[in-house]
Every structure is written in structure tokens, then in C-alpha cells.
Scaffold this active site. Sequence first.
Site, short mmCIF file in Angstrom:
data_model
loop_
_atom_site.label_atom_id
_atom_site.label_comp_id
_atom_site.label_asym_id
_atom_site.label_seq_id
_atom_site.Cartn_x
_atom_site.Cartn_y
_atom_site.Cartn_z
N GLU A 1 0.83 -1.20 0.00
CA GLU A 1 0.00 0.00 0.00
C GLU A 1 0.87 1.25 0.00
O GLU A 1 1.89 1.30 0.67
CB GLU A 1 -0.84 0.00 1.28
CG GLU A 1 -1.93 1.07 1.32
CD GLU A 1 -2.52 1.22 2.72
OE1 GLU A 1 -1.84 0.89 3.71
OE2 GLU A 1 -3.67 1.68 2.81
N HIS B 1 2.49 4.55 0.94
CA HIS B 1 2.77 5.19 2.22
C HIS B 1 3.50 6.51 1.99
O HIS B 1 4.51 6.80 2.64
CB HIS B 1 3.58 4.26 3.13
CG HIS B 1 2.73 3.30 3.91
ND1 HIS B 1 2.13 2.20 3.32
CD2 HIS B 1 2.32 3.28 5.22
CE1 HIS B 1 1.43 1.54 4.24
NE2 HIS B 1 1.53 2.17 5.38
N ASP C 1 3.54 -1.95 5.74
CA ASP C 1 2.62 -2.79 6.52
C ASP C 1 3.02 -4.26 6.51
O ASP C 1 2.34 -5.08 7.15
CB ASP C 1 1.19 -2.63 6.00
CG ASP C 1 0.64 -1.24 6.29
OD1 ASP C 1 1.31 -0.46 7.00
OD2 ASP C 1 -0.45 -0.91 5.81
N HIS D 1 -2.04 -3.57 9.07
CA HIS D 1 -2.70 -2.73 8.04
C HIS D 1 -4.12 -2.48 8.51
O HIS D 1 -4.92 -3.42 8.62
CB HIS D 1 -2.67 -3.49 6.71
CG HIS D 1 -3.46 -2.89 5.59
ND1 HIS D 1 -3.20 -1.63 5.08
CD2 HIS D 1 -4.50 -3.38 4.87
CE1 HIS D 1 -4.06 -1.38 4.09
NE2 HIS D 1 -4.85 -2.42 3.95
N GLU E 1 -6.98 -1.56 7.43
CA GLU E 1 -8.14 -2.07 6.72
C GLU E 1 -8.30 -3.58 6.84
O GLU E 1 -9.37 -4.12 6.55
CB GLU E 1 -8.08 -1.66 5.25
CG GLU E 1 -8.33 -0.18 5.00
CD GLU E 1 -7.08 0.68 5.15
OE1 GLU E 1 -6.06 0.19 5.69
OE2 GLU E 1 -7.12 1.86 4.74
N HIS F 1 -1.15 7.28 9.04
CA HIS F 1 -0.77 6.55 7.84
C HIS F 1 0.39 7.26 7.16
O HIS F 1 0.24 8.38 6.71
CB HIS F 1 -1.95 6.44 6.88
CG HIS F 1 -1.62 5.59 5.70
ND1 HIS F 1 -1.61 4.22 5.75
CD2 HIS F 1 -1.23 5.91 4.46
CE1 HIS F 1 -1.24 3.74 4.59
NE2 HIS F 1 -1.01 4.74 3.78
N GLU G 1 4.75 5.42 11.69
CA GLU G 1 5.24 4.46 10.70
C GLU G 1 6.60 4.87 10.14
O GLU G 1 7.45 4.03 9.88
CB GLU G 1 4.21 4.30 9.57
CG GLU G 1 2.94 3.58 10.04
CD GLU G 1 1.98 3.21 8.92
OE1 GLU G 1 1.34 2.17 9.00
OE2 GLU G 1 1.89 3.98 7.93
#
Lengths: 257, 257, 257, 257, 257, 257
Positions: free
Chosen positions: D33, D35, D44, D119, D121, D176, D181
Site C-alpha cells: 500500500e 505510504h 505494513d 494494516h 483495513e 498513515h 510508521e
Amino acid sequence: MAESVFLAELSWSAFQDKVAKNVLVFVPLGATEQHGPHLAMNVDVVIPTAVCERVARNVGGLVAPTIAYGYKSQPRSGGGEAFPGTTSVDATTFALVLRDIIRSLGSDGIRRLVVLNGHFENSWPAVEGVDLGLRELRRDGISDMRVMRLEYWDFVQRSTLDRLFPEGFPGTELEHASLLETSLMLLLRPDLVDLAKVPDDGPAKFPTYDVYPTPEGFVPASGVLARAHGASAEKGEWLMRDHVDLITKAVRSEFGL
Amino acid sequence: MAESVFLAELSWSAFQDKVAKNVLVFVPLGATEQHGPHLAMNVDVVIPTAVCERVARNVGGLVAPTIAYGYKSQPRSGGGEAFPGTTSVDATTFALVLRDIIRSLGSDGIRRLVVLNGHFENSWPAVEGVDLGLRELRRDGISDMRVMRLEYWDFVQRSTLDRLFPEGFPGTELEHASLLETSLMLLLRPDLVDLAKVPDDGPAKFPTYDVYPTPEGFVPASGVLARAHGASAEKGEWLMRDHVDLITKAVRSEFGL
Amino acid sequence: MAESVFLAELSWSAFQDKVAKNVLVFVPLGATEQHGPHLAMNVDVVIPTAVCERVARNVGGLVAPTIAYGYKSQPRSGGGEAFPGTTSVDATTFALVLRDIIRSLGSDGIRRLVVLNGHFENSWPAVEGVDLGLRELRRDGISDMRVMRLEYWDFVQRSTLDRLFPEGFPGTELEHASLLETSLMLLLRPDLVDLAKVPDDGPAKFPTYDVYPTPEGFVPASGVLARAHGASAEKGEWLMRDHVDLITKAVRSEFGL
Amino acid sequence: MAESVFLAELSWSAFQDKVAKNVLVFVPLGATEQHGPHLAMNVDVVIPTAVCERVARNVGGLVAPTIAYGYKSQPRSGGGEAFPGTTSVDATTFALVLRDIIRSLGSDGIRRLVVLNGHFENSWPAVEGVDLGLRELRRDGISDMRVMRLEYWDFVQRSTLDRLFPEGFPGTELEHASLLETSLMLLLRPDLVDLAKVPDDGPAKFPTYDVYPTPEGFVPASGVLARAHGASAEKGEWLMRDHVDLITKAVRSEFGL
Amino acid sequence: MAESVFLAELSWSAFQDKVAKNVLVFVPLGATEQHGPHLAMNVDVVIPTAVCERVARNVGGLVAPTIAYGYKSQPRSGGGEAFPGTTSVDATTFALVLRDIIRSLGSDGIRRLVVLNGHFENSWPAVEGVDLGLRELRRDGISDMRVMRLEYWDFVQRSTLDRLFPEGFPGTELEHASLLETSLMLLLRPDLVDLAKVPDDGPAKFPTYDVYPTPEGFVPASGVLARAHGASAEKGEWLMRDHVDLITKAVRSEFGL
Amino acid sequence: MAESVFLAELSWSAFQDKVAKNVLVFVPLGATEQHGPHLAMNVDVVIPTAVCERVARNVGGLVAPTIAYGYKSQPRSGGGEAFPGTTSVDATTFALVLRDIIRSLGSDGIRRLVVLNGHFENSWPAVEGVDLGLRELRRDGISDMRVMRLEYWDFVQRSTLDRLFPEGFPGTELEHASLLETSLMLLLRPDLVDLAKVPDDGPAKFPTYDVYPTPEGFVPASGVLARAHGASAEKGEWLMRDHVDLITKAVRSEFGL
């Protein structure tokens, strides 16, 4: 290779020629289901295949292979799954098979289709299969396939039923392994009928509802839902003539043939 | 009703008697697929059905209806879906059909099953179908069904292949609508073979990979992947004898018959 | 952030730049599967990832994350699911993962894809996944993605196999945890090989059919299907060179790179 | 072969020994994904794998391969699927993968499992996957597997967040590609961080609802939802220590280790 | 027939007139779930339906039938499935229902949709349902439907929460059968509230992770996760006013009404 | 909280008390479907819910929430999906919803269930849903749930039909938005009937087959399949009395109440 009305008996190139002429294809829907001690379990394959074959000859169509495993038999219309030998698939499975066949034929160029059902319980999963098949085709850019969907037994004249049932027609749902199917099998495959084994335990007396799991004694022990006595090839001939004539007429009318 | 080796030609009560004796059931897996301009599209139905019929006679088994719609044809093994008339289903659909048949037969009491495949592309969805079917049966409390799964063409003697291909066997994957299948069809259904139309455009020269969508010219225009010249009913007889003898032997050995 | 051949090691903006140049993406298909007592269970992840990495460098492509959970191991090709640690998914699950990845990459603008398989049993669910992915993309209006699908082990010169197997190559299916894979692991991850534990119980002698459930003794107790003795990093190097060179060549040829 | 905390780096026989000791297995859930322009797309995957590795060492557990393709990114938590490179699967696909892994590990004898998500989601499809996996195991007669399911970021001390966000923590959903992160990646894989590219366009100002299709300008152009400025490996170290210590403690407590 | 804000209380022809004016449709997502001994199990149906009704009146929209069976209750947010009466569906089932409703409304001509959720656990399957519904519509050539998706409880002023919770808001997740829902039910359906049965066993003290199967004592025996004491219709009125005003405002803003 | 016959109007603890007494639960199956210009679209929700409510009072049962979205309307029985406002789900979706409800109620301890259908097209997907639900329960170790499944309109005395149709009953399939349903709605919800809009375009004259896509003019423009003139609340009362009395009697008989 001889000319054949059966799609799968053609080579792909012969089939291609037919497609170019906008050939009409029949897809017979059958089942492997108990039909009493006096009939083989392929009744719902033999009859719709035979009807399709005859109508296809009349209209210049082709008959695709018959689907031999149908939707699950129900106690009130076919005796139910508990009878050994009844070999069936789930509703989603059945609908997916028909969906895929329609998508496959549609992508080959077929635009006229008759889905002809020979097993009562297939009726609704077949409706779903047709809907899903046409939906997929539309998403693939094909929106001009036209599909007729029918049960062969709905194509019979009132006068024929009156001749067959002088005391009154017990109705389609109970017509399982009974007079009509037995007569048609005597016409088509007498080797698969044993009249000596026609049972006496019918007709079934069902309530106006289903019960699950099926209670003891709900279905006649023989699996036959109405009387089969009096069946004959001649009566099968009367029926078959109606089925073929009336379906031929309807197909011609719908597809402008 | 005559005795029959075909399950669907029995009444449910005759089948029940067989189940009581732990009858072995064969499920033939077929397809409706192009097989060149010289063969009908039911080759993968005709051959495995015939093999099953013969082996079933040898071992006292029954043959369930052949699944007539197979998994999608692939360019390198069957020419691919682009050939008109090839009518196929998705992998999930195919696996569900087989799963449901196995569940249905298992709940009837069948404990010995042979899934005999006649269409290359069915092999893996059939593996999945068997796995899913046995999984469902286990969850229904049935864990003693035993299933053999095989491709009929793997049952041939080296010496037979040497006789058939003096210049060397091109391999199973290219054997599509070629010498072996054409010979078997000449044996079984010569009316569905037109030797005059055997094409000259093979053998296919495939790379060791797939390409999607199938490029122009990837597959020989005829759909025939190796040479079919020289096919004969006699050669079909040699093959059929091997298939039947060797599968009979394997079945007997596995099931202690 | 350094340049990387691994898609997931790029930022989205760096990836976007690559997409604008019509970058080719490799999707390696792996598994978590027993490979005998002398090899780790990630053999089918390590090898195809390494092959993809090298080919991608050659052609300026990118390597997407390797799918680490493969289709269910089969007794005759991988020993089967009964070996502890073999962690697998159903066929539908596997196909859906690949379908979704292809749809996702396609909607990002990727038009060139190589699906490179490192686990025998993935081959067919991968075919289905590619078909479903491309079908969805077509319905989303994207019909110009081109996909190659291959097994890395099919890219080896006859002369290399002859060097490796002076007494004859036992064939791909038995090549599980055997000479080829062991040699490649000695080249790539010698820390995951323990030559002292190479078993002596092979080669497997399988019949030409499957049996379910897998009978006792059907598979060698070690899970190794052919001999792994004689494996070396040098032999792994010979193989890797072939795999990378031949796949590079094929990819260049197919995609005009 | 060296001892390893990674399941797939063991041989099946070494794994079998662990199973005999009732080893705890971690399944890290990742994603591919976007980032932001300053981080790689494997954030992730890298972080939950690293957390699992450290906790597994603490408790003598094993780490199964990380699922690298996550559930579809959502605009308000991950920027959404429109960012190139975000490569995701449908909810059903994700749940099936996890279901199958749990069924597979359960049938191997694993009875203690930690599903550790990296992650956002994935959270709910993971709940479903665990439920489906345990349901299948129960039906296979296995009802004593115990599963913990967690998001690693929920394991952090209030005091650490206060140190990291002296002006107040903006909340998990906006985290995010932001400070947390980025700091963790600087600790774990500084080669995959490019601080010079940290964007200035955040923080995102989302309404309290979703809109589909995502409107123009709904998500910051960079894909970064909150500020990443000030990220450092040292801060990553604070976080990692909390994650590992607190998860270790929770795991020990739940499983009585 | 009186004018109605409920879609299903219109005739098809009255609905057709609304479609011609581009009417906005609300789809309320509910559940049948335990809400403690003092509340009926239809709380998650009553509240979102009431909110939709009021907002629909404000903006001239219509309210479709509320989905009454929600996604499976989770221990940390709803007590879990073990409470008798909680009657729920799998994630795929829930997503398919919403997908089909969206496809059906879209094909009728609806282009403005608000999916308003009243059951925490529905949030993510609803995201999936919306995505699948819009995907299908796009493939049917409809790409201009716009969907808002929201949880009603996210539309409340800070000042209202401060008034309701002078000692601090415990957070949305614990708000199950507690002050907020109880107050709203006292406003909407006081006949379905029995304040004498408000339990004293909360608030729940959950860890930051899930455990499956749910351990004994994980959830308060009453099923109430936070305190419901002090609930009143007046407080319900404060909340409802916020929900309706703020959602009305957001809907107007998003759809330009 | 007052006593209620509606399951969702009870608290979980009140429901638990009922379960301990082996309470019978009714699940009404409805639809959101056009019923002509003179009736609201919730006819198939209102009527079966009302029947269930009355029968449940008679037998001390509970009524679960009515499923408000039914299986796709068919032209010959409901006018078809093309009428705006008809909002339906696929067959698999419908069956899964019912499957999940049955599994959920069964795991709560419910052992007596009546699935009462109010929408013709639901009949077969309901059969499938019941079968799948009971199958799952059996696999969860619950094999003693008993399910009745019925269409309410099958419970009417011949004499009542004769009174209603002095010139002969046109049959169930055409009874869509016609005399029976209109009368029942006049009884139950006269505010949702507009007799002034009863159309004159019926009765429909359907062939004995389906055609897809539905041809122009196949269905009467009003969506009404037979005549609704002459409908009255009094006639509705006659019908309702029959439905309730006869279903009560059948339920008592089947469940020994």
C-alpha cells in the site's frame, strides 16, 4: 461425419458454419433422480433430451449436452434426496453451470437459446442461471442474446389431459414417476420401464407446506407421487406430440423462425 | 428393466441393492470441446464413458452420468476457448459439481469411487472437487469413502506407444484430436470421425509458457495439436485394451476386488 | 530510498514513474510446503523470487510480493497436506488472490505481467486466477493487458539436465525436495539446507493415479520424492543460469523488450 | 540448518518437533500500500513482521509467512486504492486466505495462534477470517485452538505517545505514512525511507463519513494523512519497545506462557 | 395513498416520479442484537431508521427498508454472538445484500445514496458492499452513482458529549446498550426500555485485543459495555437533534441539495 | 418493557427465557416489489408479517424480523425487475441470509422454526436457505431443529376462493397486486392503498414460458397481473381469517403444540 442435431456431435468447424447462420441452441436440463421402482433414474434426462431433439429438427436448431445432475429433489415434487441414487447439486452450483454455459455459447456467437427443463426442481435455479449468464454477457458487451426458458410439461393441450385423466388431472407437482412420465418412457426407452413394479402406494397426500428434515412417512415409500397404472407408449405418443408441436410453435413464434 | 452398468439406467430400488453390496461407482469427467475439423466435439465424453463402461463391467461397478461440460480448454492442451463450440465452465463451478456429486453419493452409502477423467484441463479442478467432497462428507460424519482419481490416458503400455509412434511419442499434452483420440473415436463412434478432414497444419509448436490473451497464430488454425494421420480403429482397439486392462487391474488392486 | 527491483520497496510515486514507462511486473507464486527434513519449507518462495529478481533486473521489470501460501500440496507432486507445516489454501482462494492482484495492477496501469510459478500445484489455480483477473479487467474497460504464465523449471536446457542426471532425468513431478531444488537452495540460501539430513528413502514409486484419503505408505516418510544426494551450489548455479537466461529471452521475445 | 523463528525457515520435521511442544504461531497480516512519497509500499509488511519476530523470540513462538496483499485501502485510513502501487484484495478473498491458513495450521496440531495485523483495513476481514477458520476447525472436530487477534499499534504506552506528540496524538486512523510508521521504518529499514521527500500537504481533514467514488481532493495528494516530520529511528525504537513489550506481556498472559 | 418518506410505502409509479427528480435514497443498516436486559434487541434498527426518516424529511429523500440482520456481533463492541437472540450474518452475506440493493437501486436510476449504519460491526462489510455494488454498476455502464457511507454516532457535537458525560466520554466502542443508545430508545420507543433492569456490572474492561473463542467472563454478563444509568428521553433528544442536524448538513453539502 | 410477539422487541434475557421453553420462531420472508399503481411496494412485507404476528399469538411463538429484500421479481409472477422500486437480491444472497439466520437461531437453542413466505419468487431460494442452514447446524452438532416452510396463500379454503371469485379463481401466479393482495392491504394498511388507481390493463396473458430479456409489452404496463377491482377490507378479513386459522392449525399439528 453425418449431419447431427446434437451440438457435440458436430466438429467445431461445422458448428461455426451453423453459428454464422444464427442457429438456435437448446440446452436441456435434466437430473439423476429416483422415479419409483418401475423407472430408471434418468427419466429427467431422457425426456427433455428427446423433446429438444424433435423440436430442434423442426426448427433447424442444435441440442447442447443435457445437464445430467439437477437441483436437489424435494419431497413434495420428487420424493426428496433421501432416496438412494438421487444425485443432485446445490442451487448455486446448478446456477453457475448454466451461467457458464450461456456465457460460453454467447461468446461463440449464439444469440438464440432455449433452456428446456425436464426436472421440476431445476426451474428456479435455472431462472437464476439464465439471469447470471445474460448479466455476464452484457458486461462482455453482448446484449442481444434472447433466451426462452420453459418446462416441457407446460406444453400440452387440455384435451390431451382430459383423454389421459378422464377423472381429472391431479396436477403437475404430483406428476412424478406417474402416468405421464411412465408413458413417455414407454415411448422413448421401454427397456428402462418395468410395469410389473408400478407401485400401489400412491397418490401422495402432501400438506401445503414443507417440513425439514423430512418426517418418516411424509413421502410414499415407493417414491411415486401419483398413480402410474394405465401408462402406455401410446399415451406417451399423445404427450410427446403435444410437447413437440406446441414447443415448436412457441419457439417459431418467439424467434421468428 | 434390463440390468445395466449405468447408474442412471437403474431404478432407485435396484441401486439400493447395489449399495448394500458396497458397489463401486465410476464418475466420468468429460467436456464439450473442439477436436479439430475431423472429430465431433464430444470426444472427451465418448472415450471416458466407454472406458468406464468396460472397466465397470469387469469389476461389477456402476457408471454415473458423465459430466459433459468441462473446465476451460487451454491453448497448449486443447486449443483454447476461442474455438466455437468449446463450451466450458469456470474452475469453481467444475469443482462444485464434483463436490456435490461426491457428497450426494456418499450420503447414499457409496464408499468406493473412481473419478475417471477424459479431458486434460479437468485434472486439477477434479482434484479440488474430490477434496471438497470428502471434506464435506467428513463433516457429515462419513470418513470412509475411498476415491481413486485418474486420467485414462496414463494407463497404456510403453510397448503400445512404441507400436503407435515408431518415431517417438510426442507426449500427452499435444495429444489433442491427434492419433490417439482419433483412433479411439474410430473404434467407438466412427460416425463422428471424418478422416478426409484430418488437417495438415500440426504439430503445434508451443513455447514452455502460456500467453493471455492467446496471440494470433499461437494455436494451429485447425485446433489439432499433433498429427492425426494414420489413425485407425485397430489402433483404437490397442489403446482401449490397454486402458481397460490396466485401469481394471489398478481398480481391483486399490479396492481389493 | 535506493532503486529496487522489488515493487513494494518503491514509493508509490516512484512506482507511478515506472508505470508511465509501461514497466513489466512479475508476480512470483510460492508456497509454504514441506521439502524434506533437509530443506526449509520456503523453498517454493525463495526460488521463484530469486528467479524473478534476476530476470527483472535483466529486463528492467519489477517484482511484486511473492504469494507465500500456495494451493494444497498433492501426494504425488509435493507429498501432500499431511506433512506438518505445509500450509495451503483452497483452489478458489488461490485463484481469487491472483485475480484480485491482476485487477489491482491492471487498474494502476500495468499492461505487461509475468506470473512466475514456483510450486507445482499452483499451476492450474494460477491459470484460473489469470483468466478471472483478465475477465474483470475487460469488464472494467481494460483489454490490453498481456500476461505470460510459466513454471520456472520448464526453462532449462536439455544439456544441463543431462549434466545433472547422467543416468536420466526422473521427471519434473518427482522433482520435489530433490536434486534440483536442493541445489538451488544451496546456491541461494545455504543456511536453509542441512545436507546431513538428506534422506535415503526415495525415490517415490507412485501409481499413475491419486488415492484419497492418502493411504499409509503412499508417500515416502521423508517427503522427498526423488534423490537429493549429489546436490551442490554449483549445480544450482547451472540451473539458475538456465532459468534466468531462458526466461529473460522468452520475456524479451513476448513483450518486444 | 540454523534454528529460526520463522516457520518457513524450518524443515517440516523441525516444525513437527515444535508442534509436539504446543508452539505458538504468529500470523502477520500486511499489505502492499502507498505510504507517501517518502516510504516504500511494504511498510505494513515490514513492521508487523518485525514485531512478530521479536515477540516470537520472547515467547518461543514461530512466525508464519506474512500475508503481503491486504484488504483494499480506504481513503480515510490509507489514502485509497487510487494510488498506484496499492495492490489489494477483496474482503472475501482476504478472509478466505486467513480461514485456510488457520484450518491448515489447526489440522497440523497448532492450538495457539496470534493474528497480528499491521494494516488498518485488514482488521475486519481478519475478524471474519478467524471466525471462519475456527468454524471449519470445529466441524473437523478441533475446538481447542485459541486465537488472539490484535493491531500492533494498540500496544503503546500513553507516556510514549505523549513523548512523541507533545501537542497531542492525532489518532490512529490518520497515522498513515506519518510520524509513527516513518519512525518505525527508520529503525527497521532506513534504506526504504527518504526523509527528503516527506510531504507538507497534511494533515488530512476528513469528514466523518466516506464518499464513493472518492472525490477529487478528498485525500492529500501525497497520500500522507498526518505529519511525518520529526520522525527518527530513535522514536521508532521507543515505539518498537512498547509494541514488543506490551504484546509479549499480553501473549504470555493469555496463553499462560 | 399518503405521501411517505419510506420508499416501500410508495407505489412504483410514485417512486418513478421521484427517480425522475433524482431523489436521494437512504439505506439504513441495522442488526438484531442483544442490548442488555433493559433494552429490546432492535435498537440498531430503530435508531438508524429514525435518523434516516428525519434527515430524509429535511432533504426530500426516501428511506429504503432497513437491513434488520447485521454482521456478527463482536465481544468488545457488542457483546458477541453468544448472547441469545443476537441473530447475525456472515461478512460475505452482509456485503452481498448491500451490493445487490445498490445494484438494484442504481439500475432503477438512483444516483444519490446514503448508507447510514446503526450497528458498529456493519461498518466494514458495508464498505465492501458499497465497493462491490458500485463495481457492478460500473460494469453495467453506470458510473455516476455517488454514495455517502456513515455511522450516525459520529455526528454529534463535542459540547453535547460534554453535557452527557461530565466525567468524560468513554468512547464509541463501549457505547453499547449504554447511556447514548438507552437515551435514544427512551426518546423513540420508551415501550422497549425497562430502566429498572439497567445493570450495574459495567463498564467492560477489555484488553486491546480479541480472543477467540470468547473466554468466560470476557464480556460483562449483562451484555452492557458501559453505564446506562442516567439515560433519559431528554438526553436522547439532544443526541437525535445533533445526529439529524449534522447529517442533514453533511448530506446537503455532499449532494449540493 | 411490554411483552411482545416480536423477537426483536424483547431483551436478550427475556428471549433466553423463551428459548428455555422451546419457543417456536417465525421468520417472515418479504420483498420490496412493485404492486401496481394502487399499492405500496411493501405488500410482501406487510402481509406475511401480519400473518406471522397473528399465528404467533395463537401458538405462543415469536416473530423474527421480516426479510425486506426478496429474490428477483419475475415477469410472469411479479412483473419483473424492470419496474422502478423493485429492489431485490440474487438467489445466492437470499439463500445465504436465510442460512445464516437459521444457523444463528439454532446456535441460540431454537429448535422449532416456521419460515413463512410472502413473495412468490422467494420460494425456491428459501428452500435452499433452509437446506443450507440445517446442513450447517448438523455440522455444528445440532440435528434436532425442525423447520416448516410455507407460502401463506396456500392456506385458504376452497369455499373462500369461491366466494371471492364467483367466476373462477385465476390462480396463484397471477395473484400479484390483484384482488387478494389488495383486499389484505385494505384490511391491514388501508393508508397504503389507493383504489382510485386500480388499473384496467389486466389480466396478464402470459405464454407458458419465460423470455429474457423481457420483451416490450410482455407484462401489463401497470404491473398488475390480474384484476384488483372489487377488493375490500372485508374480503381481506375473510382471507386473513383463513390464513391465520389454517396455518395455526398446521403449526400446532406439526409441532404438537
